[in-house]
Design a protein around this motif. Structure first.
Motif, PDB file in Angstrom:
ATOM      1  N   ILE A 142     -15.920 -32.977  22.965  1.00 55.68           N
ATOM      2  CA  ILE A 142     -17.332 -33.247  22.704  1.00 55.68           C
ATOM      3  C   ILE A 142     -18.095 -33.434  24.008  1.00 55.68           C
ATOM      4  O   ILE A 142     -19.205 -32.910  24.188  1.00 55.68           O
ATOM      5  N   GLU A 143     -17.502 -34.147  24.931  1.00 52.23           N
ATOM      6  CA  GLU A 143     -18.159 -34.358  26.234  1.00 52.23           C
ATOM      7  C   GLU A 143     -18.366 -33.033  26.962  1.00 52.23           C
ATOM      8  O   GLU A 143     -19.444 -32.769  27.520  1.00 52.23           O
ATOM      9  N   LEU A 144     -17.332 -32.182  26.963  1.00 50.10           N
ATOM     10  CA  LEU A 144     -17.461 -30.876  27.614  1.00 50.10           C
ATOM     11  C   LEU A 144     -18.517 -30.020  26.927  1.00 50.10           C
ATOM     12  O   LEU A 144     -19.334 -29.354  27.586  1.00 50.10           O
ATOM     13  N   MET A 145     -18.522 -30.021  25.598  1.00 48.25           N
ATOM     14  CA  MET A 145     -19.453 -29.182  24.859  1.00 48.25           C
ATOM     15  C   MET A 145     -20.893 -29.649  25.073  1.00 48.25           C
ATOM     16  O   MET A 145     -21.807 -28.819  25.250  1.00 48.25           O
ATOM     17  N   MET A 146     -21.114 -30.957  25.068  1.00 49.53           N
ATOM     18  CA  MET A 146     -22.467 -31.451  25.279  1.00 49.53           C
ATOM     19  C   MET A 146     -22.950 -31.171  26.699  1.00 49.53           C
ATOM     20  O   MET A 146     -24.141 -30.916  26.920  1.00 49.53           O
ATOM     21  N   GLY A 147     -22.031 -31.197  27.663  1.00 45.08           N
ATOM     22  CA  GLY A 147     -22.407 -30.830  29.022  1.00 45.08           C
ATOM     23  C   GLY A 147     -22.856 -29.381  29.106  1.00 45.08           C
ATOM     24  O   GLY A 147     -23.850 -29.059  29.776  1.00 45.08           O
ATOM     25  N   MET A 148     -22.147 -28.496  28.418  1.00 44.36           N
ATOM     26  CA  MET A 148     -22.533 -27.087  28.415  1.00 44.36           C
ATOM     27  C   MET A 148     -23.869 -26.882  27.690  1.00 44.36           C
ATOM     28  O   MET A 148     -24.722 -26.096  28.131  1.00 44.36           O
ATOM     29  N   ILE A 149     -24.086 -27.611  26.587  1.00 47.81           N
ATOM     30  CA  ILE A 149     -25.365 -27.508  25.873  1.00 47.81           C
ATOM     31  C   ILE A 149     -26.505 -27.976  26.772  1.00 47.81           C
ATOM     32  O   ILE A 149     -27.582 -27.357  26.822  1.00 47.81           O
ATOM     33  N   SER A 150     -26.279 -29.064  27.485  1.00 43.36           N
ATOM     34  CA  SER A 150     -27.323 -29.598  28.359  1.00 43.36           C
ATOM     35  C   SER A 150     -27.713 -28.608  29.445  1.00 43.36           C
ATOM     36  O   SER A 150     -28.893 -28.484  29.788  1.00 43.36           O
ATOM     37  N   GLU A 151     -26.737 -27.878  29.978  1.00 42.56           N
ATOM     38  CA  GLU A 151     -27.019 -26.917  31.039  1.00 42.56           C
ATOM     39  C   GLU A 151     -27.549 -25.590  30.500  1.00 42.56           C
ATOM     40  O   GLU A 151     -28.133 -24.804  31.265  1.00 42.56           O
ATOM     41  N   ASN A 152     -27.347 -25.335  29.209  1.00 41.21           N
ATOM     42  CA  ASN A 152     -27.762 -24.051  28.629  1.00 41.21           C
ATOM     43  C   ASN A 152     -28.512 -24.297  27.320  1.00 41.21           C
ATOM     44  O   ASN A 152     -28.253 -23.648  26.307  1.00 41.21           O
ATOM     45  N   ARG A 153     -29.457 -25.219  27.345  1.00 37.48           N
ATOM     46  CA  ARG A 153     -30.134 -25.607  26.120  1.00 37.48           C
ATOM     47  C   ARG A 153     -31.086 -24.536  25.586  1.00 37.48           C
ATOM     48  O   ARG A 153     -31.686 -24.727  24.531  1.00 37.48           O
ATOM     49  N   GLU A 154     -31.250 -23.445  26.314  1.00 39.59           N
ATOM     50  CA  GLU A 154     -32.069 -22.339  25.829  1.00 39.59           C
ATOM     51  C   GLU A 154     -31.225 -21.144  25.386  1.00 39.59           C
ATOM     52  O   GLU A 154     -31.768 -20.081  25.076  1.00 39.59           O
ATOM     53  N   ASN A 155     -29.912 -21.314  25.353  1.00 41.48           N
ATOM     54  CA  ASN A 155     -29.018 -20.238  24.941  1.00 41.48           C
ATOM     55  C   ASN A 155     -28.771 -20.350  23.437  1.00 41.48           C
ATOM     56  O   ASN A 155     -27.981 -21.177  22.967  1.00 41.48           O
ATOM     57  N   LEU A 156     -29.432 -19.510  22.674  1.00 36.15           N
ATOM     58  CA  LEU A 156     -29.380 -19.611  21.211  1.00 36.15           C
ATOM     59  C   LEU A 156     -27.985 -19.329  20.668  1.00 36.15           C
ATOM     60  O   LEU A 156     -27.529 -20.002  19.739  1.00 36.15           O
ATOM     61  N   ASP A 157     -27.280 -18.337  21.235  1.00 40.80           N
ATOM     62  CA  ASP A 157     -25.939 -17.998  20.739  1.00 40.80           C
ATOM     63  C   ASP A 157     -24.996 -19.187  20.839  1.00 40.80           C
ATOM     64  O   ASP A 157     -24.222 -19.463  19.916  1.00 40.80           O
ATOM     65  N   LEU A 158     -25.035 -19.886  21.957  1.00 42.43           N
ATOM     66  CA  LEU A 158     -24.181 -21.065  22.130  1.00 42.43           C
ATOM     67  C   LEU A 158     -24.585 -22.165  21.168  1.00 42.43           C
ATOM     68  O   LEU A 158     -23.730 -22.777  20.502  1.00 42.43           O
ATOM     69  N   LEU A 159     -25.881 -22.431  21.078  1.00 39.98           N
ATOM     70  CA  LEU A 159     -26.351 -23.562  20.287  1.00 39.98           C
ATOM     71  C   LEU A 159     -26.045 -23.394  18.801  1.00 39.98           C
ATOM     72  O   LEU A 159     -25.713 -24.363  18.118  1.00 39.98           O
ATOM     73  N   GLU A 160     -26.151 -22.175  18.296  1.00 39.82           N
ATOM     74  CA  GLU A 160     -25.940 -21.958  16.864  1.00 39.82           C
ATOM     75  C   GLU A 160     -24.529 -22.336  16.433  1.00 39.82           C
ATOM     76  O   GLU A 160     -24.304 -22.685  15.266  1.00 39.82           O
ATOM     77  N   THR A 161     -23.587 -22.257  17.353  1.00 41.90           N
ATOM     78  CA  THR A 161     -22.208 -22.623  17.021  1.00 41.90           C
ATOM     79  C   THR A 161     -21.886 -24.056  17.446  1.00 41.90           C
ATOM     80  O   THR A 161     -21.303 -24.832  16.676  1.00 41.90           O
ATOM     81  N   ALA A 162     -22.287 -24.426  18.658  1.00 39.55           N
ATOM     82  CA  ALA A 162     -21.915 -25.733  19.202  1.00 39.55           C
ATOM     83  C   ALA A 162     -22.548 -26.876  18.420  1.00 39.55           C
ATOM     84  O   ALA A 162     -21.918 -27.926  18.215  1.00 39.55           O
TER      85      ALA A 162
END
Length: 567
Positions: free
Chosen positions: A212-232
């Motif tokens: 969860i910590e790793l995933m939230m870090g990636m979301i924070s750095e790529n919060r405009e990436n729709l493909d990532l966000l739709e799954t994460a």
């Protein structure tokens, strides 16, 4: 086949590579299925089963052709999956071959039959071995994770993945590729599937592993990436059900992060729904509700509800979040001031599903504890909305109790005369009678709805039986009698003091409350047709020894119309 048997490996590779390249064109994929290419590829794989170069080209051909649904079914029927798994088992030190083989498994597992054959053939173990053997080869890792994502759909595969410690394997992949958005998306997909279960240990282990910590870090750095966000974000929604994960996400800044995503993608209702779903789970604790309020969360939630009034799932999760937030007294005025009551009324008006109305009614029930909130709800058509919800969902055990509770609050606020008029005009009596007849009286709110029964009794006595119709009166009174029987049974005790009817959900109610309910409803029952009175009195005398008998009322039967004779 006769020709290929006498040509060198180079020619076999050339034929397969040509099929692989041409098969990338969507217009050509169906042509391959019509020509029986699956059987040709399998024949070459068996003939050159010791040659990794030929097998790599064969797996690449399967990978491309299996994108087409007809090719996929033909390859599964022809036996491609065992051939691909043989390649993975025999040549696990050839990363290029494994990459193509994992991609082929990925595509072939997008089908229940292919998924079952793959899992039974040991595909999960082979893919995990490929991941561990070549941790730094990005294309191989990407396709292997895709294969795991598709295979993790079924319960059987989930159990096996949990036994094989899939969580630790995925965390190692995440740490090996800290900047790859594609890898994180694939891992989130696998976490998404395995966390759809009733075992809290699975979700808790995902949080404890650091995923969860790793995933939230990636979301924070790529919060405009729709493909990532739709799954994460869906992964976070599933995992946030666990209390430890919920606390971890809040400490890592999930609440402001999710509202940032909501603001960026306010035109993506599906993503908004998933983000609000996480906030729904995070709002289970009081301190977290306060953080949501301080993040301007209430205004943002209401904006989403107004933007997509017909998105049922978004309205459901947003209403559920408001339900949680309305528990905090300090947040309630803000919900009302920003238009929360109007937004929840819109849910009742526009969303036909009972499961959506139930959530909105839960939030309105909390707000209706304040008289000014009840008044505001009634001003925006609340009475009609509640009556319509009762009429549309007479058998919804979640909808009916909350409607009646809010109506009881409205009765207490408006007074009997004003309420009776509005309730009758809205069709409330007609909506309430079928609920009683179906035995849907909400036992959890009996003490709150007693005033409604008293109101109906007064309505009958004031306007007479003809105003309702004799059959309607019989229907209502019969149901009322059954209801009181349930209530009385709830307090019957055996000689040893144990409840005589332990299955009744009311047996722990105070005896005084039960007596009050019976006293309120007894006149209704005694007004029933004359022939039912003896059986009712017998029930009281024989079974309800611990309660005083109901008063005997010398009442005539309801008058019959002139053209009928009642025996």
């Amino acid at each position: 086949h006769a020709v290929v048997a006498h040509v060198p490996t180079f020619l076999a590779c050339t034929l397969l590579h040509s099929a692989w390249i041409v098969g990338r064109v969507d217009a050509h994929k169906q042509h391959f299925s019509e020509q029986g290419t699956a059987l040709d590829v399998i024949w070459l794989m068996r003939f050159y089963r010791h040659d990794p170069v030929v097998l790599e080209h064969a797996c690449g051909t399967i990978l491309n052709l299996a994108v087409h649904q007809e090719n996929k079914l033909a390859m599964i029927d022809a036996g491609c999956i065992p051939c691909v798994l043989h390649c993975m088992r025999r040549f696990y030190r050839h990363p290029s071959l494994l990459e193509k083989a994992c991609g082929a498994v990925w595509n072939l597992c997008d089908n229940p039959a292919g998924r079952r054959i793959s899992i039974e053939g040991g595909a999960i173990e082979l893919v995990l071995r490929a991941l561990a053997a070549h941790p730094l080869i990005l294309p191989l890792q990407f396709r292997a994770l895709g294969a795991l994502w598709n295979m993790s759909v079924g319960d059987e595969a989930k159990d096996k993945l949990v036994q094989l410690d899939i969580t630790s394997a995925l965390v190692q992949v995440l740490r090996a590729h800290p900047t790859s958005v594609d890898i994180y998306k694939q891992c989130a997909g696998v976490f998404w599937n395995i966390s759809v279960c009733d075992e809290p240990e699975v979700k808790r282990k995902i949080g404890q592993s650091g995923a969860i910590e790793l995933m939230m870090g990636m979301i924070s750095e790529n919060r405009e990436n729709l493909d990532l966000l739709e799954t994460a974000v869906v992964m976070l929604w599933n995992c946030s059900v666990d209390d430890e994960n919920e606390q971890l996400m809040v400490e890592l800044g999930a609440i402001p992060l999710l509202f940032d995503v909501i603001e960026i993608f306010e035109r993506k209702p599906k993503l908004l729904t998933n983000c609000i779903g996480v906030l729904w789970n995070l709002s289970a604790k009081r301190d977290h509700r306060v953080l949501i309020g301080h993040s301007n969360g209430i205004a943002r939630l209401l904006r989403c509800m107004r933007l997509y009034p017909h998105e049922a799932e978004l309205q459901r999760v947003a209403s559920s979040t408001l339900w949680n937030l309305s528990v905090n007294d300090e947040l309630e005025p803000e919900i009302v001031e920003l238009g929360g009551i109007e937004a929840l009324a819109s849910v009742l008006r526009l969303c036909p599903e009972g499961k959506v109305k139930y959530r909105a009614l839960g939030a309105l029930r909390n707000l209706s504890l304040k008289p000014e909130c009840t008044e505001r709800f009634l001003e925006v058509g609340g009475m009609e909305l509640l009556v319509r919800a009762l009429a549309d969902h007479p058998k919804e055990v979640d909808v009916v109790p909350r409607c009646l509770s809010i109506l009881a609050d409205a009765l207490a606020l408006r007074g009997e005369e004003s309420f009776r008029t509005a309730f009758a005009v809205a069709g409330g009596i007609d909506a309430l009678i079928p609920i009683l007849h179906a035995g849907m009286l909400p036992t959890k709110v009996l003490d709150e709805v007693v005033p409604l029964f008293q109101l109906l009794r007064n309505e009958v006595l004031q306007h007479g039986w003809i105003a309702w119709g004799f059959e309607t009166h019989r229907l209502y009174c019969s149901a009322a009698r059954s209801v009181v029987e349930v209530v009385l049974r709830s307090v019957l005790l055996r000689p040893d003091g144990s409840p005589a009817y332990p299955e009744s959900p009311l047996w722990m109610l105070p005896k005084e409350l039960v007596l009050e309910i019976v006293a309120q409803m007894a006149p209704l029952i005694q007004h029933h047709a004359v022939e039912t009175a003896p059986s009712w009195n017998a029930f009281v005398r024989e079974e309800v020894q611990c309660l005083p008998p109901l008063p005997e009322l010398a009442l005539d039967a309801p008058p019959a119309p002139d053209d009928e004779v009642i025996d």
